[in-house]
Design a protein around this motif. Structure first.
Motif, short mmCIF file in Angstrom:
data_model
loop_
_atom_site.label_atom_id
_atom_site.label_comp_id
_atom_site.label_asym_id
_atom_site.label_seq_id
_atom_site.Cartn_x
_atom_site.Cartn_y
_atom_site.Cartn_z
N SER A 162 -9.31 -2.37 22.09
CA SER A 162 -9.50 -3.67 21.44
C SER A 162 -10.81 -4.34 21.86
CB SER A 162 -8.33 -4.60 21.77
OG SER A 162 -8.50 -5.86 21.15
N ILE A 163 -11.61 -4.72 20.87
CA ILE A 163 -12.87 -5.40 21.15
C ILE A 163 -12.87 -6.83 20.63
CG2 ILE A 163 -14.21 -3.26 21.17
CD1 ILE A 163 -15.19 -4.03 18.33
N TYR A 164 -11.82 -7.19 19.86
CA TYR A 164 -11.81 -8.54 19.29
C TYR A 164 -10.39 -9.09 19.28
CZ TYR A 164 -12.98 -12.46 16.26
OH TYR A 164 -13.17 -13.72 15.76
N THR A 165 -10.25 -10.36 19.64
CA THR A 165 -8.96 -11.03 19.66
C THR A 165 -8.82 -11.92 18.43
OG1 THR A 165 -8.88 -11.03 22.08
CG2 THR A 165 -7.45 -12.60 20.93
N ILE A 166 -7.80 -11.64 17.64
CA ILE A 166 -7.55 -12.40 16.42
C ILE A 166 -6.49 -13.47 16.71
CG2 ILE A 166 -6.88 -12.25 13.99
CD1 ILE A 166 -7.44 -9.20 14.22
N LYS A 167 -6.89 -14.72 16.59
CA LYS A 167 -5.98 -15.85 16.78
C LYS A 167 -6.13 -16.79 15.59
CE LYS A 167 -6.20 -15.85 21.86
NZ LYS A 167 -6.53 -16.64 23.06
N PRO A 168 -5.18 -17.70 15.38
CA PRO A 168 -5.35 -18.69 14.32
C PRO A 168 -6.66 -19.44 14.50
CG PRO A 168 -3.10 -18.75 15.14
CD PRO A 168 -3.85 -17.82 16.05
N GLY A 169 -7.44 -19.55 13.42
CA GLY A 169 -8.72 -20.21 13.47
C GLY A 169 -9.87 -19.31 13.89
N TYR A 170 -9.62 -18.01 13.96
CA TYR A 170 -10.70 -17.09 14.36
C TYR A 170 -11.84 -17.13 13.34
CZ TYR A 170 -9.62 -13.61 10.75
OH TYR A 170 -9.46 -12.96 9.55
N ASN A 171 -13.00 -16.67 13.75
CA ASN A 171 -14.20 -16.69 12.91
C ASN A 171 -14.45 -15.29 12.33
OD1 ASN A 171 -16.86 -16.64 11.92
ND2 ASN A 171 -17.55 -18.18 13.39
N PRO A 172 -14.21 -15.07 11.03
CA PRO A 172 -14.40 -13.75 10.44
C PRO A 172 -15.82 -13.21 10.61
CG PRO A 172 -13.15 -15.15 8.95
CD PRO A 172 -13.66 -16.03 10.04
N ALA A 190 -12.67 1.06 16.30
CA ALA A 190 -12.32 0.12 17.38
C ALA A 190 -11.04 -0.61 17.00
CB ALA A 190 -13.44 -0.88 17.63
N GLY A 191 -10.39 -1.14 18.02
CA GLY A 191 -9.17 -1.89 17.80
C GLY A 191 -9.43 -3.39 17.85
N ALA A 192 -8.46 -4.13 17.33
CA ALA A 192 -8.46 -5.59 17.43
C ALA A 192 -7.03 -6.02 17.77
CB ALA A 192 -8.91 -6.23 16.12
N ARG A 199 6.47 -12.86 14.26
CA ARG A 199 6.12 -11.74 13.39
C ARG A 199 5.48 -12.20 12.09
NH1 ARG A 199 11.00 -7.93 11.91
NH2 ARG A 199 10.97 -7.74 14.20
N SER A 200 5.97 -13.28 11.54
CA SER A 200 5.43 -13.77 10.29
C SER A 200 3.95 -14.15 10.43
CB SER A 200 6.23 -14.99 9.81
OG SER A 200 5.65 -15.55 8.64
N GLN A 201 3.62 -14.85 11.53
CA GLN A 201 2.22 -15.21 11.77
C GLN A 201 1.37 -13.95 11.98
OE1 GLN A 201 2.40 -17.81 15.17
NE2 GLN A 201 2.75 -19.65 13.93
N TRP A 202 1.95 -12.97 12.68
CA TRP A 202 1.22 -11.72 12.92
C TRP A 202 0.85 -11.06 11.59
CZ3 TRP A 202 0.60 -6.67 12.07
CH2 TRP A 202 -0.11 -5.90 13.03
N CYS A 203 1.83 -10.96 10.70
CA CYS A 203 1.59 -10.33 9.40
C CYS A 203 0.56 -11.11 8.59
CB CYS A 203 2.90 -10.21 8.62
SG CYS A 203 4.07 -9.02 9.33
N ASP A 204 0.66 -12.43 8.64
CA ASP A 204 -0.30 -13.26 7.89
C ASP A 204 -1.72 -13.05 8.42
OD1 ASP A 204 1.71 -14.28 6.33
OD2 ASP A 204 1.92 -16.15 7.46
N LEU A 205 -1.88 -13.03 9.74
CA LEU A 205 -3.21 -12.86 10.31
C LEU A 205 -3.74 -11.45 10.08
CD1 LEU A 205 -3.56 -14.71 13.74
CD2 LEU A 205 -4.87 -15.03 11.65
#
Length: 218
Positions: A162-172, A190-192, A199-205
């Motif tokens: 993993s090289i990038y952390t995806i959280k709510p409000g992340y910058n594409p 690479a992974g993220a 789970r619902s938030q995970w799927c949405d992100l």
């Protein structure tokens, strides 16, 4: 080194058959002395054992009669069937940051899988720290130099953890720029990591990342 190479080869071949050739086999020498002690395996011999086991497994995957003299075991003329669907075998993803791991990836693997972590983390795992850009560039250069030294014309793929952390409000765009910078260095994948509460938030992100980042990568 925790596992008998021939039993492992058979299990992997069976899984590859059942999955229709979808196995990617990740492997590493390990670092936990207590686990080696519990399994009765010499911790200090783990790197030599891993290289030996890889060679033994490759022979087993041919589906032909083979002989092999190993450490404490001998295959006098054995054959293992079924063979993996993927030929000559599933993708071998070699983990580890050390130069020994890099050489193993070049000599015996299909891809190299380092993980980026600061010294305080890698010290616990007894491996080399890859946290600074110059360290990463030096490791990539060593891989390519060892390919040249051994005569390997097509280098192993470089597939990062993993090289990038995806959280709510992340910058594409930040993610795109980071992925692009590693691609420019010759990285193949690479992974993220997605960090949310359910789970619902995970799927949405995950869906959002696919649409706003992955779809924009050339």
């Amino acid at each position: 080194p925790y596992r008998n190479p021939f039993l492992t080869a058979r299990a992997v071949a069976s899984l590859d058959a059942f999955s229709g050739g979808r196995v990617v086999l990740g492997m590493g020498a390990g670092y936990l002395k207590a686990e080696y002690k519990a399994l009765g395996v010499d911790f200090d011999a783990r790197n030599d054992l891993m290289d030996e086991y890889l060679r033994a497994m490759k022979l087993a995957w041919t589906g032909e009669d083979f002989t092999f003299e190993g450490t404490g075991y001998s295959a006098p003329g054995n054959r293992m069937l079924p063979t993996p669907v993927q030929r000559p075998h599933p993708l071998l993803l070699i983990g580890g940051n050390s130069r020994r791991a890099i050489r193993r990836a070049v000599e015996l693997g299909d891809a190299w899988h380092p993980f980026f972590a600061p010294p305080q983390v890698t010290a616990t795992a007894r491996t080399v720290s890859l946290s600074e850009e110059e360290d990463i560039d030096a490791a990539f250069a060593y891989l390519r130099a060892h390919c040249e030294k051994t005569g390997r014309t097509v280098a192993p793929k470089i597939i990062l953890s993993s090289i990038y952390t995806i959280k709510p409000g992340y910058n594409p765009q930040e993610a795109i720029d980071l992925i692009g910078s590693y691609r420019a260095k010759g990285v193949d994948g690479a992974g993220a990591s997605i960090f949310v509460d359910n789970r619902s938030q995970w799927c949405d992100l995950a869906r959002d990342f696919g649409e706003r980042v992955l779809a924009r990568l050339d």
